[in-house]
Design a protein around this motif. Structure first.
Motif, PDB file in Angstrom:
ATOM      1  N   VAL A 129      53.933 126.648  63.434  1.00 20.77           N
ATOM      2  CA  VAL A 129      53.524 127.944  63.385  1.00 20.77           C
ATOM      3  C   VAL A 129      54.240 129.038  64.343  1.00 20.77           C
ATOM      4  O   VAL A 129      54.631 128.488  65.401  1.00 20.77           O
ATOM      5  CB  VAL A 129      51.954 127.800  63.928  1.00 20.77           C
ATOM      6  N   THR A 130      54.284 130.167  63.919  1.00 19.34           N
ATOM      7  CA  THR A 130      54.978 131.209  64.924  1.00 19.34           C
ATOM      8  C   THR A 130      54.187 131.972  65.401  1.00 19.34           C
ATOM      9  O   THR A 130      53.140 132.641  64.495  1.00 19.34           O
ATOM     10  CB  THR A 130      56.025 131.906  63.851  1.00 19.34           C
ATOM     11  N   CYS A 131      54.198 132.380  66.784  1.00 24.24           N
ATOM     12  CA  CYS A 131      53.309 133.492  67.323  1.00 24.24           C
ATOM     13  C   CYS A 131      53.748 134.545  67.206  1.00 24.24           C
ATOM     14  O   CYS A 131      54.622 134.982  68.005  1.00 24.24           O
ATOM     15  CB  CYS A 131      52.985 132.985  68.750  1.00 24.24           C
ATOM     16  N   LEU A 132      53.947 135.237  66.029  1.00 25.75           N
ATOM     17  CA  LEU A 132      54.516 136.451  65.931  1.00 25.75           C
ATOM     18  C   LEU A 132      54.092 137.798  66.965  1.00 25.75           C
ATOM     19  O   LEU A 132      54.907 138.478  67.264  1.00 25.75           O
ATOM     20  CB  LEU A 132      54.262 137.166  64.373  1.00 25.75           C
ATOM     21  N   ALA A 133      52.791 137.730  67.696  1.00 23.50           N
ATOM     22  CA  ALA A 133      52.396 138.652  68.524  1.00 23.50           C
ATOM     23  C   ALA A 133      53.500 138.204  69.644  1.00 23.50           C
ATOM     24  O   ALA A 133      53.541 139.421  70.201  1.00 23.50           O
ATOM     25  CB  ALA A 133      51.017 138.312  68.704  1.00 23.50           C
ATOM     26  N   SER A 134      53.778 137.273  70.035  1.00 21.03           N
ATOM     27  CA  SER A 134      54.691 136.985  71.308  1.00 21.03           C
ATOM     28  C   SER A 134      56.133 137.898  70.956  1.00 21.03           C
ATOM     29  O   SER A 134      56.669 138.134  72.097  1.00 21.03           O
ATOM     30  CB  SER A 134      54.850 135.427  71.547  1.00 21.03           C
ATOM     31  N   ALA A 135      56.583 137.949  69.860  1.00 17.06           N
ATOM     32  CA  ALA A 135      57.671 138.733  69.581  1.00 17.06           C
ATOM     33  C   ALA A 135      57.700 140.160  69.737  1.00 17.06           C
ATOM     34  O   ALA A 135      58.379 140.923  70.207  1.00 17.06           O
ATOM     35  CB  ALA A 135      58.281 138.299  68.092  1.00 17.06           C
ATOM     36  N   LEU A 136      56.307 140.619  69.347  1.00 20.57           N
ATOM     37  CA  LEU A 136      56.221 141.998  69.192  1.00 20.57           C
ATOM     38  C   LEU A 136      55.704 142.579  70.739  1.00 20.57           C
ATOM     39  O   LEU A 136      55.593 143.932  70.757  1.00 20.57           O
ATOM     40  CB  LEU A 136      54.942 142.299  68.548  1.00 20.57           C
ATOM     41  N   CYS A 137      55.596 141.483  71.723  1.00 21.83           N
ATOM     42  CA  CYS A 137      55.296 142.116  72.956  1.00 21.83           C
ATOM     43  C   CYS A 137      56.067 141.388  74.076  1.00 21.83           C
ATOM     44  O   CYS A 137      55.990 141.005  75.321  1.00 21.83           O
ATOM     45  CB  CYS A 137      53.717 141.983  73.652  1.00 21.83           C
ATOM     46  N   ASP A 138      57.407 140.688  73.562  1.00 19.55           N
ATOM     47  CA  ASP A 138      58.240 140.002  74.246  1.00 19.55           C
ATOM     48  C   ASP A 138      58.905 140.889  75.446  1.00 19.55           C
ATOM     49  O   ASP A 138      59.697 141.799  75.100  1.00 19.55           O
ATOM     50  CB  ASP A 138      59.201 139.265  73.532  1.00 19.55           C
ATOM     51  N   PRO A 139      58.759 140.883  76.668  1.00 17.60           N
ATOM     52  CA  PRO A 139      59.301 141.713  77.797  1.00 17.60           C
ATOM     53  C   PRO A 139      60.891 141.734  77.701  1.00 17.60           C
ATOM     54  O   PRO A 139      61.430 142.737  78.082  1.00 17.60           O
ATOM     55  CB  PRO A 139      58.727 141.047  78.974  1.00 17.60           C
TER      56      PRO A 139
END
Length: 504
Positions: free
Chosen positions: A403-413
């Motif tokens: 499973v990929t947490c796409l939200a984490s890429a969209l807010c990756d600092p």
């Protein structure tokens, strides 16, 4: 009572006690063996919270794989995490680097859709979204070709979107600034674009069939990511046979399949001289390949493809727009700056075309920032390793669910200037020009990237610019706070709200 009977009566409680003790010991032994097996298996996988027998981490997750929970777990366990859904280990990729390695660098190895129970019930291996193997490749290839034939990216397709955008402007104008829930207006508009592409016609906002369609679409698209959806994948047989709200979702899914099949039959009874929509083109292809016994092109696959496109296209765009209007009322300075830029380049919204997006870089950046912050698909649909693969140093066996947490890429600092704030500058360079970002993954990436992403971007630009050119959006008088927590289903949507569209 003779002595033998007295002895027998005395022994019965002892026997019962002995049987109970044996059963308890057996049960405890089985639990212990299961726990040992879990520990041994877990030791070979990436780190994660300790699972319990049978339920795994469902208690920890509160029976829902929420992206905010994943982000919290990543702080403890890192960017590759093992989470147990029932007795199945799920490997979660967190952060852009992990997702890029999994979905781009190892795209072929992770091209399979996970064979989850609800996916099987939803599509039974047909269509595009949850299909696999030869059938998936053939259906996706034909789907891409059909969208090209329909003029995706052309003036013809854009004209259809303009017509729906004009209808949406007319609906908002008729409200004369009164407070209203925009969900049905937006859902009607987004659904009508997909309906025009799929069926060759659109629905009226007053049509009861449309309202049934929206209700059923909501039910089905929200089910997978909910607690009920997680329980279904853990205990499918049980969930099918006990009463509960999941039974309503099953009925809604059957309604949608019947509706699409009726559209297919209608096209067969009244064929067009020239193909006009997805059903026309697909039926034409069925006719061309009817003499090939190995052909995967048939009515059932057509029904599933149309259902896939309809659910994915209408739900995700509606949720994105609902978030977008909320961001505008919460950031009136951004809304005003968009309107100023649009006014400087276009006298009327009829002049707004997708090809003009480079002329309005701030507006285009705002649309992207809406998608980034809304992250309506925060957790990608599960993949499955098609073969043994090594990711982030961990050797994962064939069949492992990813499973990929796409939200984490969209807010990756590491990739965003303002990862946790709504700020269009995330997509602008120092000169105010629009710049794309590799960590922008609202449509996922790799071999399973969204089939209709180009159509979605065209819709977002045309609808957004039409509405912002025609209206200023405000909260109703007296309303000062908005619930921004969101509701997680298959997509991440805002809580119901009301808004005022003030004609400019």
């Amino acid at each position: 009572m003779n002595e033998i009977q007295k002895c027998e009566k005395t022994r019965r409680p002892e026997r019962m006690l002995g049987t109970t003790t044996v059963l308890l010991a057996l049960l405890l032994g089985l639990l212990l063996l299961h726990l040992i097996k879990l520990r041994i298996t877990s030791a070979q996988l990436p780190p994660g919270p300790t699972p319990v027998p049978f339920f795994g981490n469902l208690w920890t997750l509160k029976f829902q794989l929420h992206h905010k929970t994943i982000m919290q777990l990543a702080k403890t366990y890192g960017n590759i995490i093992t989470i147990w859904i029932g007795q199945t280990p799920i490997i979660v990729l967190h952060g852009y680097e992990s997702i890029r390695e999994g979905l781009i660098a190892k795209s072929e190895q992770l091209s399979m859709r996970a064979e989850r129970p609800f996916f099987k019930y939803y599509a039974n291996g047909r269509g595009i979204i949850v299909a696999n193997g030869h059938n998936w490749k053939q259906q996706r290839q034909l789907g891409i070709q059909i969208l090209r034939n329909l003029g995706l990216g052309s003036k013809g397709m854009e004209w259809k979107i303009h017509l729906e955008a004009q209808r949406l402007v007319d609906i908002f104008t008729a409200l004369k600034g009164r407070a209203h829930d925009p969900k049905y207006c937006l859902m009607n508009t987004m659904s009508n674009v997909i309906a025009a592409v799929s069926f060759g016609h659109h629905f009226s906002l007053e049509d009861q069939l449309f309202h049934d369609l929206v209700e059923s679409s909501d039910s089905v698209t929200s089910f997978f990511g909910t607690r009920l959806g997680q329980l279904y994948d853990s205990f499918p047989w049980l969930m099918h046979h006990i009463p509960g709200p999941q039974q309503t979702t099953f009925k809604h899914l059957q309604f949608l399949k019947c509706l699409v099949m009726q559209e297919i039959k209608s096209h067969q009874r009244n064929p067009s001289t020239e193909p006009q929509d997805i059903i026309d083109f697909y039926l034409e292809h069925i006719s061309k390949t009817k003499d090939d016994p190995s052909s995967p092109f048939n009515e059932m696959n057509l029904m599933q493809i149309v259902l896939d496109i309809f659910l994915a296209g209408s739900e995700t765009l509606t949720s994105t727009f609902l978030w977008g209007l909320l961001f505008m009322v919460l950031h009136p300075d951004v809304q005003a700056k968009v309107q100023k830029e649009l006014d400087a380049h276009f006298e009327t919204y009829q002049e707004l075309h997708y090809e003009n997006r480079k002329e309005v870089p701030y507006t285009y950046a705002v649309i992207h920032e809406i998608q980034r912050c809304a992250n309506v698909a925060p957790v990608g649909l599960p993949r499955q390793c098609a073969q043994d693969v090594k990711i982030k140093g961990y050797q994962l066996k064939k069949g492992t669910v990813i499973v990929t947490c796409l939200a984490s890429a969209l807010c990756d600092p590491n990739y965003w200037k303002f990862p946790n704030d709504f700020c269009p500058s995330n997509f602008l360079d120092e000169h105010g020009n629009f710049q794309s970002k590799e960590a922008f993954l609202p449509f996922s990436t790799g071999q399973r990237i969204c089939l209709g992403r180009q159509l979605a971007m065209m819709e977002l630009f045309i609808f957004f610019t039409h509405l912002l050119h025609a209206f200023t959006f405000q909260l109703p008088q007296g309303v000062t706070e908005v619930n921004m927590n969101g509701i997680l289903g298959t997509t991440f949507r805002p809580h119901p709200y009301q808004i005022c569209a003030i004609p400019r």
